[in-house]
Design an enzyme around this catalytic site. Structure first.
Site, PDB file in Angstrom:
ATOM      1  N   ASP A  86      46.526  36.869  60.065  1.00  8.73           N
ATOM      2  CA  ASP A  86      46.094  35.891  59.066  1.00  8.73           C
ATOM      3  C   ASP A  86      44.579  35.986  58.909  1.00  8.73           C
ATOM      4  O   ASP A  86      43.842  35.973  59.900  1.00  8.73           O
ATOM      5  CB  ASP A  86      46.492  34.485  59.542  1.00  8.73           C
ATOM      6  N   LYS A 139      35.974  43.007  41.413  1.00  9.73           N
ATOM      7  CA  LYS A 139      35.869  42.005  40.358  1.00  9.73           C
ATOM      8  C   LYS A 139      37.202  41.250  40.281  1.00  9.73           C
ATOM      9  O   LYS A 139      38.209  41.776  40.750  1.00  9.73           O
ATOM     10  CB  LYS A 139      35.517  42.676  39.029  1.00  9.73           C
ATOM     11  N   HIS A 169      35.035  49.008  38.265  1.00 10.86           N
ATOM     12  CA  HIS A 169      35.543  50.379  38.351  1.00 10.86           C
ATOM     13  C   HIS A 169      35.175  51.227  37.137  1.00 10.86           C
ATOM     14  O   HIS A 169      35.201  52.451  37.200  1.00 10.86           O
ATOM     15  CB  HIS A 169      37.058  50.398  38.593  1.00 10.86           C
ATOM     16  N   GLU A 207      43.407  48.276  22.647  1.00 13.38           N
ATOM     17  CA  GLU A 207      44.621  48.563  23.422  1.00 13.38           C
ATOM     18  C   GLU A 207      45.821  48.308  22.518  1.00 13.38           C
ATOM     19  O   GLU A 207      45.894  47.263  21.856  1.00 13.38           O
ATOM     20  CB  GLU A 207      44.694  47.676  24.666  1.00 13.38           C
ATOM     21  N   ASP A 226      38.059  39.171  30.957  1.00 16.85           N
ATOM     22  CA  ASP A 226      38.782  40.324  31.479  1.00 16.85           C
ATOM     23  C   ASP A 226      38.015  41.623  31.287  1.00 16.85           C
ATOM     24  O   ASP A 226      37.964  42.459  32.196  1.00 16.85           O
ATOM     25  CB  ASP A 226      40.149  40.415  30.803  1.00 16.85           C
ATOM     26  N   HIS A 231      33.158  45.025  32.081  1.00 17.76           N
ATOM     27  CA  HIS A 231      33.204  46.424  31.662  1.00 17.76           C
ATOM     28  C   HIS A 231      32.294  46.721  30.472  1.00 17.76           C
ATOM     29  O   HIS A 231      31.476  47.643  30.503  1.00 17.76           O
ATOM     30  CB  HIS A 231      34.635  46.822  31.283  1.00 17.76           C
ATOM     31  N   LYS A 317      44.065  43.310  22.447  1.00 19.04           N
ATOM     32  CA  LYS A 317      45.384  43.869  22.717  1.00 19.04           C
ATOM     33  C   LYS A 317      46.215  43.877  21.436  1.00 19.04           C
ATOM     34  O   LYS A 317      45.937  43.154  20.485  1.00 19.04           O
ATOM     35  CB  LYS A 317      46.090  43.071  23.809  1.00 19.04           C
TER      36      LYS A 317
END
Length: 457
Positions: A86, A139, A169, A207, A226, A231, A317
């Site tokens: 834990d 993140k 990333h 996207e 997001d 990014h 999106k």
């Protein structure tokens, strides 16, 4: 570059999805390149032992089409150690310390939710392992300016700022590195990137898919948190920041922080939000949700280089295709020698970040024949297939070596939150848009007079 290697790698959350999809394959790449040759200690609460942990890593390699029997994979699997416990129990951190043995300088990689970053940092410190160590965190880093500042204060109470590696990333993506390289390795590019020559800058992240089964997560996040706050603002900083100086690439972090700090905070009149039709039917999405699946913003940089240059970013999106592209449109010649009028498009410099790595400069030429007729052609001066080097291979390798320039600084993270903070929540209306469209028509109001959104197709 000089390196400052660690002698152990400890991964918290080592049985999670990120480890399965990215970390274990990246570790094989690091072994293959001779970067990783230290114990790799996984820490998680799964009820497993070492054999089951190695089985999990083996399954990850197979999932990523890596032969577990290859020399590099076999060596990586042999480096693995495991602690089950834990993360709120001091005994877990003592067991971790025991597994580290004689190691003095470890990289602690936290592949866990940000809500337990502080608990883990405290556990590492109480086990006597924070000194000379580094902590690498995923993140999102905060949810607004205040929470990011609190998170920074918490981590810095156990680790100094120069030991904290904040992951985005996208900074490990080959095309983002390529963007920086093209800027500073070519004499003809960098002198043009300023308000004297640039008409506008656009970034589109499109996207063609929906939120799928991530409704519960996405509904608490939205497009701005997001992808834009992290990014796309990092990509923008890579395009606009001042060149690194003679102190090395670490000065690049300061340059990007300064650029982000020069951006004016967003306002409702510089922000358009959209939501694709059918989003409210997704499992996990709250009834009547106002979460945006599309956002378009117009930014301004209060700096000598970029004053008065419109900067536009859109992300969404269920758009017509999947692609991320930076488009720099240059001003037209000061005098129309050939009477071309609007028949000749302005020069553009385009960086394709996704799905491939491409840099193209558009030039205006003369069509063969009588009279002056323009033709526009792309000069593609950099194009390559996607790199075999995974972004997490590059990022973990940099953290192991003590190279900080691929990671976000405290100042950069907080500056990015200051840009988007004023339009988080329900302060901007959400406009519906059809699947397969380019988002709500209202986004056109952000464009400069006569402008259009750049089409990455």
């Amino acid at each position: 570059m000089s390196t400052d290697q660690v002698d152990a790698l400890v991964i918290f959350g080592a049985t999670g999805d990120l480890a399965k999809l990215e970390t274990f394959p990246a570790l094989v790449g690091l072994v293959e390149r001779g970067v990783l040759d230290v114990p790799v200690i996984g820490v998680a609460k799964s009820g497993w032992g070492l054999d089951q942990f190695r089985d999990y890593a083996t399954a990850s390699l197979k999932l990523n089409n890596i032969d577990p029997g290859s020399p590099a994979a076999a060596k990586m699997l042999g480096l693995l150690r495991y602690v089950d416990g834990d993360l709120g129990d001091p005994a877990t951190y003592q067991a971790m310390s025991d597994q580290m043995g004689q190691a003095k300088k470890a990289l602690f990689y936290l592949e866990v939710p940000q809500g337990i970053f502080g608990r883990i940092a405290e556990g590492i410190a109480h086990a006597g392992r924070a000194q000379d160590g580094r902590i690498m965190v995923e993140k999102p880093f905060g949810n607004d300016v205040a929470s990011a500042q609190q998170l920074n204060a918490t981590l810095q109470s156990f680790f100094p700022e120069d030991a904290i590696y904040r992951v985005d990333h996208w900074l490990g993506l080959e095309p983002v590195d390529s963007l920086m390289f093209v800027r500073f390795a070519n004499t003809i590019i960098e002198p043009l990137l300023n308000r004297t020559y640039v008409q506008s800058i656009q970034i589109t992240m499109a996207e063609d898919f929906d939120v799928s089964d991530r409704g519960s997560f996405y509904d608490k996040t939205g497009a701005i948190k997001d992808v834009i706050q992290n990014h796309l603002l990092q990509v923008l900083a890579t395009v606009l920041a001042e060149p690194p100086d003679g102190t090395g690439l670490d000065s690049w972090r300061t340059s990007k922080s300064d650029l982000l700090g020069a951006l004016r905070p967003l306002a409702p009149e510089t922000t358009i939000k959209g939501q694709y039709q059918g989003y409210l039917d997704v499992t996990g999405v709250a009834p009547g949700s106002k979460t945006e699946t599309y956002a378009a913003i117009r930014l301004a940089a209060d700096s000598w280089r970029w004053a008065d240059v419109p900067i536009l970013i859109r992300a969404g999106k269920c758009l017509p295709l999947t692609a991320t592209e930076v488009t720099i449109a240059f001003k037209r010649p000061p005098y129309d020698v050939f009477g071309l009028g609007g028949s000749a498009a302005p020069n553009t410099l385009r960086f394709r970040v996704n799905p491939d790595d491409r840099v193209a400069l558009s030039l205006v030429g003369k069509k063969p024949g009588v009279g002056w007729q323009a033709t526009v052609e792309d000069l593609t001066f950099a194009e390559s297939a996607a790199s075999d080097l995974r972004p997490y291979d590059r990022l973990i390798g940099a953290a192991l070596d003590g190279q900080r320039w691929l990671f976000a600084s405290e100042a950069a993270v907080e500056a990015a939150w200051r840009v988007v903070d004023p339009v988080l929540g329900d302060v901007v209306p959400v406009h519906p848009y059809a699947r397969g469209s380019w988002g709500p028509a209202e986004a056109a109001v952000l464009l400069p007079d006569g402008g259009t959104w750049s089409d990455p197709s």
